[in-house]
Write an enzyme that holds these catalytic residues in place. Structure first.
Site, short mmCIF file in Angstrom:
data_model
loop_
_atom_site.label_atom_id
_atom_site.label_comp_id
_atom_site.label_asym_id
_atom_site.label_seq_id
_atom_site.Cartn_x
_atom_site.Cartn_y
_atom_site.Cartn_z
N CYS A 57 -13.02 9.92 4.29
CA CYS A 57 -12.64 11.11 3.51
C CYS A 57 -13.88 11.63 2.78
O CYS A 57 -14.94 11.00 2.78
CB CYS A 57 -11.53 10.75 2.52
SG CYS A 57 -12.07 9.65 1.18
N CYS A 64 0.79 -1.23 0.00
CA CYS A 64 0.00 0.00 0.00
C CYS A 64 0.83 1.29 0.00
O CYS A 64 0.29 2.36 -0.29
CB CYS A 64 -0.93 0.01 1.21
SG CYS A 64 -2.17 -1.29 1.16
N GLU A 75 -13.95 1.72 2.98
CA GLU A 75 -15.35 2.03 2.63
C GLU A 75 -15.61 1.69 1.16
O GLU A 75 -16.67 1.17 0.81
CB GLU A 75 -15.66 3.52 2.83
CG GLU A 75 -15.35 4.05 4.19
CD GLU A 75 -13.96 4.67 4.27
OE1 GLU A 75 -12.96 3.99 3.91
OE2 GLU A 75 -13.84 5.82 4.71
N HIS A 120 -9.82 2.43 -0.38
CA HIS A 120 -10.20 2.64 1.01
C HIS A 120 -11.14 1.53 1.47
O HIS A 120 -11.84 0.91 0.66
CB HIS A 120 -10.89 3.99 1.17
CG HIS A 120 -9.99 5.15 0.95
ND1 HIS A 120 -10.36 6.45 1.19
CD2 HIS A 120 -8.71 5.23 0.49
CE1 HIS A 120 -9.37 7.26 0.91
NE2 HIS A 120 -8.35 6.54 0.48
#
Length: 165
Positions: free
Chosen positions: A119, A68, A93, A91
């Protein structure tokens, strides 16, 4: 035995929900540990009626090297060893939403538990899914506008701090 007051029922339901919130956030924390990220491991859980529907964590898209972070070249030139997040990182989410969509799992009316506040981009996506509630543990320094947007859209936003878990 006399009648039970409404306030007792409400209090009992709130205590029950707190227990579920703690458990579902702990589940998100466990999933966060599966992330290969070095800087920030994030886990997420989608739940409806206090039942887990989807779990996710941050990482790279399927089939790519699951690393990452990379060293920042401009910082290296200045003699500073600093890891930066690769642009292709997905992400938690986003992974949660993608998995739900891919598998035909409706998110409308559900609650998302996430270890780090979302975010702006993830907040917009979460609003579009129709979630009812978002519960997060830690507040990310760049999430103020995203959290505000969620609240403006009518999403119930709650933080569970260290003391709550």
């Amino acid at each position: 035995m006399g009648p039970v007051s409404l306030s007792w029922w409400v209090g009992a339901a709130m205590e029950r929900q707190k227990r579920f919130d703690k458990t579902l956030m702990a589940t998100a924390e466990i999933w966060a540990e599966l992330s290969s990220a070095t800087k920030r491991k994030v886990g997420a859980v989608l739940a409806k009626d206090n039942r887990v529907l989807v779990t996710a964590y941050n990482g790279t898209p399927n089939g790519l090297d699951n690393n990452c972070e990379m060293l920042s070249i401009p910082m290296l030139l200045e003699g500073i060893n600093k890891l930066v997040t690769k642009p292709e990182v997905v992400h938690a989410e986003q992974n949660l939403i993608a998995f739900a969509a891919k598998n035909g799992i409706a998110m409308e009316g559900a609650t998302v538990y996430i270890t780090l506040s979302p975010c702006m981009e993830c907040s917009k996506l979460l609003i579009q899914t129709g979630i009812e509630r978002l519960v997060y543990k830690e507040e990310w320094e760049n999430s103020t506008e995203g959290l505000r947007l969620l609240k403006t859209a009518g999403v119930i936003v709650e933080q569970l701090g260290e003391g709550a878990l």
